[in-house]
Design an enzyme around this catalytic site. Structure first.
Site, short mmCIF file in Angstrom:
data_model
loop_
_atom_site.label_atom_id
_atom_site.label_comp_id
_atom_site.label_asym_id
_atom_site.label_seq_id
_atom_site.Cartn_x
_atom_site.Cartn_y
_atom_site.Cartn_z
N CYS A 1 3.05 20.86 9.06
CA CYS A 1 3.06 19.40 8.87
C CYS A 1 4.26 18.99 8.01
CB CYS A 1 1.75 18.92 8.26
SG CYS A 1 1.41 19.66 6.68
N CYS A 36 0.81 -1.22 0.00
CA CYS A 36 0.00 0.00 0.00
C CYS A 36 0.84 1.27 0.00
CB CYS A 36 -0.95 -0.03 1.20
SG CYS A 36 -1.76 1.52 1.56
N GLN A 52 -8.29 19.04 10.42
CA GLN A 52 -7.20 18.15 10.83
C GLN A 52 -7.70 16.72 10.94
OE1 GLN A 52 -4.08 19.00 11.13
NE2 GLN A 52 -4.11 21.22 11.36
N ASP A 102 -0.29 28.40 9.80
CA ASP A 102 -0.38 26.95 9.64
C ASP A 102 -0.48 26.62 8.15
OD1 ASP A 102 -0.81 24.26 9.90
OD2 ASP A 102 -2.77 24.42 10.87
N1 SAH Z 1 -5.20 25.99 10.38
C1 SAH Z 1 -6.15 25.08 9.79
C2 SAH Z 1 -5.81 24.67 8.38
C3 SAH Z 1 -4.41 24.24 8.11
S1 SAH Z 1 -4.15 23.42 6.57
C4 SAH Z 1 -6.36 23.89 10.68
O1 SAH Z 1 -5.60 23.63 11.60
O2 SAH Z 1 -7.33 23.17 10.45
C5 SAH Z 1 -3.59 24.68 5.54
C6 SAH Z 1 -4.70 25.54 5.00
O3 SAH Z 1 -4.08 26.53 4.17
C7 SAH Z 1 -5.73 24.84 4.13
O4 SAH Z 1 -7.01 25.13 4.62
C8 SAH Z 1 -5.53 25.45 2.74
O5 SAH Z 1 -6.75 25.60 2.02
C9 SAH Z 1 -4.94 26.79 3.08
N2 SAH Z 1 -4.12 27.45 2.05
C10 SAH Z 1 -3.30 26.87 1.14
N3 SAH Z 1 -2.64 27.81 0.44
C11 SAH Z 1 -3.03 29.01 0.92
C12 SAH Z 1 -2.69 30.36 0.61
N4 SAH Z 1 -1.82 30.63 -0.35
N5 SAH Z 1 -3.27 31.35 1.31
C13 SAH Z 1 -4.17 31.06 2.29
N6 SAH Z 1 -4.53 29.81 2.63
C14 SAH Z 1 -3.98 28.79 1.96
#
Ligand code: SAH
Length: 497
Positions: free
Chosen positions: A453, A127, A328, A426
């Protein structure tokens, strides 16, 4: 037909080369990688002659692990990366070279490590969704800790990784993909590593068990409802995937049928039968994806039953989650991660907090309880809509959410001379960008809390912030993705005075 890579674990990270070439030298690695790290170029006659594949069985000893959990071994002046080989082990490895490409396959371990265990998943070697089940838990944690310690070395000493008590069944989001076997019977499961070949699989050990059961029920219903699995090669057929999201606390379940065409004859009866078999399902959606893509979801969406979203509770707040919004995937560990992020933000009740890359607003709304004001920014429209809705449903009055690129948003904030006391960021695996980071430097927040991450891009971005006036004061790794190589870390930076 091009064989696309396994898209099943998208959010926990596209498969990437973690390793920086500077750090470890040239690529001589896992399937199909080039030894010179160059992209495709013109081939010389010599290249063509060299392209005939040669396979040799080599006896090698593993000296360490790459950032993606593969064993490192030296062989004939080359650095090999061998999946499932562990430090200290000597093994026979099939090494195939084709031009500049070197593939390796572990054939036989001569002296197994004391940390080697039999993977509990029977599909583990096929997998590829998990990469570490051949290691016991201590070895998995040591690998993750060392990965973070090495990458964060220029910035300080990371804390001990926060582990998960029961490191299975944790994913609140899963996909099942359908196809036909040679006997033309419907099969359902996950793609084998780096391919679009389906491994028939009733149970994935890191999925929510209920979600897998629903996936299997759907597979069993397909014949009687005359639902053909979609065939990527011919473009024929109907059902591509089933995406299931589970509210681990609320117990609410969303089922998204990802189909190739919007015409779903007998949908009412299908929904009735599925709900009868699984009364625990809260909502069912149809998502139309008629593109030749490895993205799971298409743009068109229709609610077949229920409200089209599920609600879950995280850190005491309630969050509505759409099919396309990021949430998440390991809520047990997310609570630990967020608690640490909020602690690092050191909020006293007056601060203006930017929640950048905010998804459905989770971190910002949790922070809003201790802050003066929260400004969230996120690219995905559905996620922003969820964030605004979530703000209302939790009675939060001091948070505003905006849709847009976080970098552009911050550039505008800085140009307007706005103020931010704390920036919580994030970003996705690719990390942040210079527009964003340079605006942070202009805005001069007292603290930056960086959740990531992907520690490789995090380290790259930390370097920029450290060069431009910030000091790292805390690094906390969290095991958000047990059994896999992925590791999350939250870092606290403070503005040097
Ligand atoms: N902080 C949130 C999401 C983290 S994941 C949590 O903990 O649930 C990262 C997020 O960044 C995603 O929702 C994605 O859609 C967003 N993202 C990706 N590229 C981006 C950009 N250029 N500007 C703003 N948001 C973005």
């Amino acid at each position: 037909m091009n064989k696309k890579k396994n898209s099943v674990y998208k959010e926990s990270g596209k498969k990437q080369r973690y390793r920086s070439e500077k750090q470890y030298g040239k690529q001589h690695s896992a399937k199909g990688s080039r030894t010179d790290g160059k992209s495709k170029g013109k081939h010389t006659a010599n290249d063509v002659r060299q392209r005939s594949r040669k396979t040799i069985t080599a006896k090698v000893t593993c000296s360490g692990l790459t950032n993606d959990g593969k064993g490192i071994a030296q062989w004939e002046g080359k650095q090999l990366e061998v999946a499932h080989l562990m430090p200290g082990e000597t093994a026979e490895v099939n090494v195939s070279t084709r031009g500049r490409y070197v593939n390796t396959e572990l054939k036989r371990v001569i002296n197994p490590s004391k940390d080697r265990v039999k993977p509990s998943c029977p599909y583990f070697y096929e997998c590829g969704g998990c990469q570490l089940q051949h290691m016991n838990e201590q070895a998995q944690m040591r690998f993750k800790q060392e990965t973070i310690d090495t990458l964060m070395k220029p910035f300080g000493n990371p804390e001990a990784i926060l582990i998960m008590d029961h490191p299975y069944d944790y994913r609140n989001k899963s996909h099942t993909t359908f196809g036909l076997n040679k006997q033309r019977q419907v099969i359902g499961g996950l793609y084998a590593q780096n391919t679009h070949r389906i491994i028939p699989m009733e149970r994935c050990q890191i999925h929510d068990p209920n979600a897998d059961e629903i996936g299997q029920t759907i597979k069993g219903m397909m014949k009687s409802f005359k639902m053909q699995p979609y065939n990527e090669d011919t473009g024929r057929g109907f059902l591509r995937h089933v995406l299931i999201k589970v509210g681990k606390v609320s117990g609410e379940i969303m089922v998204v049928l990802v189909v190739a065409s919007p015409v779903f004859k007998g949908s009412n009866n299908f929904v009735k039968a599925l709900r009868k078999a699984h009364p625990e399902i809260s909502t069912i959606l149809l998502n139309v994806n008629n593109r030749d893509t490895s993205m799971v979801l298409g743009n068109q969406e229709k609610v077949l039953f229920g409200k089209g979203t599920i609600t879950d509770t995280l850190c005491g707040l309630k969050f509505d989650i759409s099919a396309k919004s990021f949430y998440q995937i390991n809520p047990v560990q997310t609570e630990k991660l967020y608690a640490k992020a909020i602690e690092m933000a050191e909020l006293t009740g007056n601060e203006t907090v930017v929640d950048a890359y905010c998804g459905i607003g989770t971190i910002g709304l949790i922070a809003s309880q201790k802050a003066g004001k929260v400004i969230g920014v996120e690219l995905n429209k559905d996620a922003v809509r969820d964030a605004i809705h979530n703000s209302k449903r939790n009675g939060v009055k001091n948070a505003r959410f905006y849709q847009g690129d976080a970098g552009e948003f911050m550039v505008k904030m800085a140009a307007r001379g706005e103020k931010a006391d704390v920036v919580i960021m994030d970003p996705p695996r690719s990390g942040s960008d210079e527009a964003f980071l340079s605006s942070v430097v202009k805005l001069q927040p007292k603290r930056v809390v960086y959740v990531s991450c992907n520690p490789v891009t995090q380290a790259r971005d930390l370097k920029y912030l450290v060069k431009n006036g910030y000091a790292v004061e805390g690094i906390q790794p969290v095991d958000m993705f047990p059994q896999t190589v992925h590791v999350e870390a939250v870092t606290k930076l403070v503005l040097k005075v």
